[in-house]
Design an enzyme around this catalytic site. Structure first.
Site, PDB file in Angstrom:
ATOM      1  N   ASP A   1       0.853  -1.190   0.000  1.00 16.15           N
ATOM      2  CA  ASP A   1       0.000   0.000   0.000  1.00 16.15           C
ATOM      3  C   ASP A   1       0.888   1.238   0.000  1.00 16.15           C
ATOM      4  OD1 ASP A   1       0.969  -0.018   2.652  1.00 16.15           O
ATOM      5  OD2 ASP A   1      -0.836  -1.049   3.352  1.00 16.15           O
TER       6      ASP A   1
ATOM      7  N   ASP B   1       1.582   4.915   1.673  1.00 20.97           N
ATOM      8  CA  ASP B   1       1.282   5.819   2.783  1.00 20.97           C
ATOM      9  C   ASP B   1       1.868   7.193   2.490  1.00 20.97           C
ATOM     10  OD1 ASP B   1       0.028   3.806   4.266  1.00 20.97           O
ATOM     11  OD2 ASP B   1       1.948   3.081   5.011  1.00 20.97           O
TER      12      ASP B   1
ATOM     13  N   ASP C   1       9.762   3.282  13.104  1.00 19.53           N
ATOM     14  CA  ASP C   1      10.451   2.174  13.773  1.00 19.53           C
ATOM     15  C   ASP C   1      11.857   1.929  13.223  1.00 19.53           C
ATOM     16  OD1 ASP C   1       9.266   1.238  11.440  1.00 19.53           O
ATOM     17  OD2 ASP C   1       8.148  -0.390  12.372  1.00 19.53           O
TER      18      ASP C   1
END
Ligand code: ATP
Ligand code: MG
Length: 477
Positions: A95, A97, A174
């Site tokens: 996907d 983002d 992260d």
């Protein structure tokens, strides 16, 4: 290459000291919360279009529309996260983002087809038919006390709803390879954390202190494994030991979130490798304690073989473009624990059928507490299990009834799995394979009661006694 280096702010140094103090001085009061100060990145590197491989032709048209539209309205707009990481590897992203300096209300004004979602952090979803482009506002370090990030006494992030700048946003991410920003303004990639170098070296490296970052969100340990397997990367050496030491913290994650993570771990085509790596880091035992225990007590490698085969089959199916189901996976993980517990219950004097029923309920409810299986999934698991002993009835109308059961296909696949790994007779699985493909006439012959023996004087029908074919199926749970 444009290389811009500025001095890191004092704030970053202060944050390092605060993080260090947090590590050595755990909070005494369980209710106490600590406020996290995150650093602001000011050192960055820009990779112009000529120095990276990301081409707009590989970016979804809808994501491009969103980026251009935001830019036209005067906002900054970037692709970030997995899509940039995957595009750099020449892979098709799952996907796209988008991040921007527009806040959710401003985003909503730009797009009619937009919904604001999320409570912990508000995001915009821009809908284009089936495709959803997620648009997030840069997350920030807090300015006023009421807006600050809130951590619990273990250092887990409870609230994180402050908007900020790209320099702040990067520290919320992260791994360094997940923190690369593709700028629609000039098609460059902006890198604050040496993510490009780590990407080239194939390393999953946490941004900041691994202990603090895993404590903030223990799910990052699962993400490290998932991405390492998926991308063929190594987990950074600084992160490896902390994972082994902190694996237990996963137990504090809400079960619904862990269920979602488990699906991502095992249903994306590398389930077997993921299983091995999760075990290596001691993460598997937190997610599936009963299964881990059953692996410890394996005789002749049977439980391990069944699981390994199930995971291999699932990976092969995904490679062939076929679907895989969560319930089949969980049925495979939990089958052996049910067998063990049922035998214990029988040894305590419970009748076989009850022993299996109770064992199945107990094992499933233990698992639901860790990974919240939706009800329809646990029902399907029970069905697959409870159909196993029914395969032993091969005479009369039972086989045709079994074949009409909505869960027959999965139950048969599970029988094959057991047969392939020594938990059921190979002949039984073969019979059912033949029976399914036979025409009605042949099926009738296959299920006819055995003929009267020519030597039988009494002429009485010999009763058909099924041979115990299964050394592991027991009675239906
Ligand atoms: P994929 O979508 O291929 O599974 P991804 O990296 O895009 O991988 P997402 O869950 O879609 O993963 O998250 C998008 C981005 O948001 C990540 O790349 C990362 O920058 C950030 N992110 C997601 N989860 C976390 C987390 N638990 N802690 C910090 N940052 C996170
Ligand atoms: Mg993603």
């Amino acid at each position: 290459m444009i290389n811009v280096i500025k001095k890191l702010k004092d704030k970053q140094g202060a944050a390092i000291i605060i993080n260090f103090l947090k590590r050595i001085l755990p909070s005494a009061n369980p209710q106490e919360t600590v406020e996290a100060e995150l650093p602001v990145a000011e050192k960055f590197r820009i990779y112009p279009r000529s120095e990276h491989v990301i081409s707009r032709s590989r970016i979804s048209d809808n994501a491009l529309k969103v980026l251009y539209r935001l830019q036209k309205e005067g906002y900054d707009a970037y692709l970030v996260g997995g899509c940039v990481r995957d595009l750099l590897l020449g892979r098709e992203p799952k996907d796209f983002d988008v991040v921007t300096n527009a806040d959710p209300e401003q985003i909503k004004k730009v797009f009619r087809n937009c919904r604001i979602i999320g409570r912990r952090f508000r995001l915009a979803h821009v809908h284009f038919g089936g495709e959803v482009i997620e648009v997030a506002t840069f997350r920030g370090a807090s300015e006023n006390a009421s807006d600050k990030q809130i951590l619990d006494k273990e250092g887990r992030l409870l609230r994180d709803n402050v908007y900020g700048s790209i320099e702040e946003d990067v520290w919320r991410r992260d791994f360094t390879v997940n923190a690369l920003y593709y700028n629609i303004k000039d098609f460059s990639v902006v890198d604050y954390v040496n993510g490009m170098d780590d990407h080239k070296a194939g390393v999953m490296k946490l941004i900041g202190d691994p202990i603090v970052r895993f404590r903030e969100d223990p799910v990052r340990m699962l993400r490290a494994v998932r991405f390492a397997v998926k991308l063929g990367f190594n987990i950074d050496s600084q992160c490896q030991q902390p994972i082994k030491e902190m694996a237990e913290l996963l137990g504090s994650i809400p079960s619904a979130r862990l269920y979602d993570e488990v699906l991502k771990l095992f249903l994306f085509g590398y389930a077997l490798q993921t299983f091995e790596m999760l075990r290596h880091y001691g993460l598997f035992q937190v997610l599936f304690p009963a299964t881990e225990k059953s692996l410890g007590s394996e005789e002749n490698g049977y439980p391990r073989q069944l699981l390994v085969k199930a995971l291999q089959n699932s990976d092969n199916r995904i490679a062939d473009g076929k679907s895989v189901t969560a319930y089949f996976l969980f049925a495979s993980f939990l089958w052996e624990p049910v067998q063990i517990l049922a035998k214990e219950k029988q040894a305590q004097g419970l009748p076989e059928f009850m022993a299996y029923q109770d064992a199945a309920s107990e094992i499933l409810s233990q698992q639901v507490r860790i990974t919240a299986l939706p009800r329809h999934i646990s029902l399907a698991i029970r069905e697959v299990w409870s159909l196993q002993p029914k395969f032993n009835s091969r005479i009369g109308s039972k086989p045709s009834r079994l074949i009409g059961h909505p869960r027959f296909r999965a139950a048969y696949d599970f029988l094959l799995l057991r047969a392939e790994t020594g938990g059921a007779e190979a002949e039984l699985a073969e019979w059912w394979g033949k029976y399914q493909n036979a025409n009605e006439n042949e099926q009738r012959k296959m299920t006819a009661p055995p003929r009267k023996s020519a030597h039988s004087k009494s002429g009485r029908r010999k009763s058909y006694r099924k041979k115990p074919t299964d050394n592991n199926a027991g009675t239906p749970p």
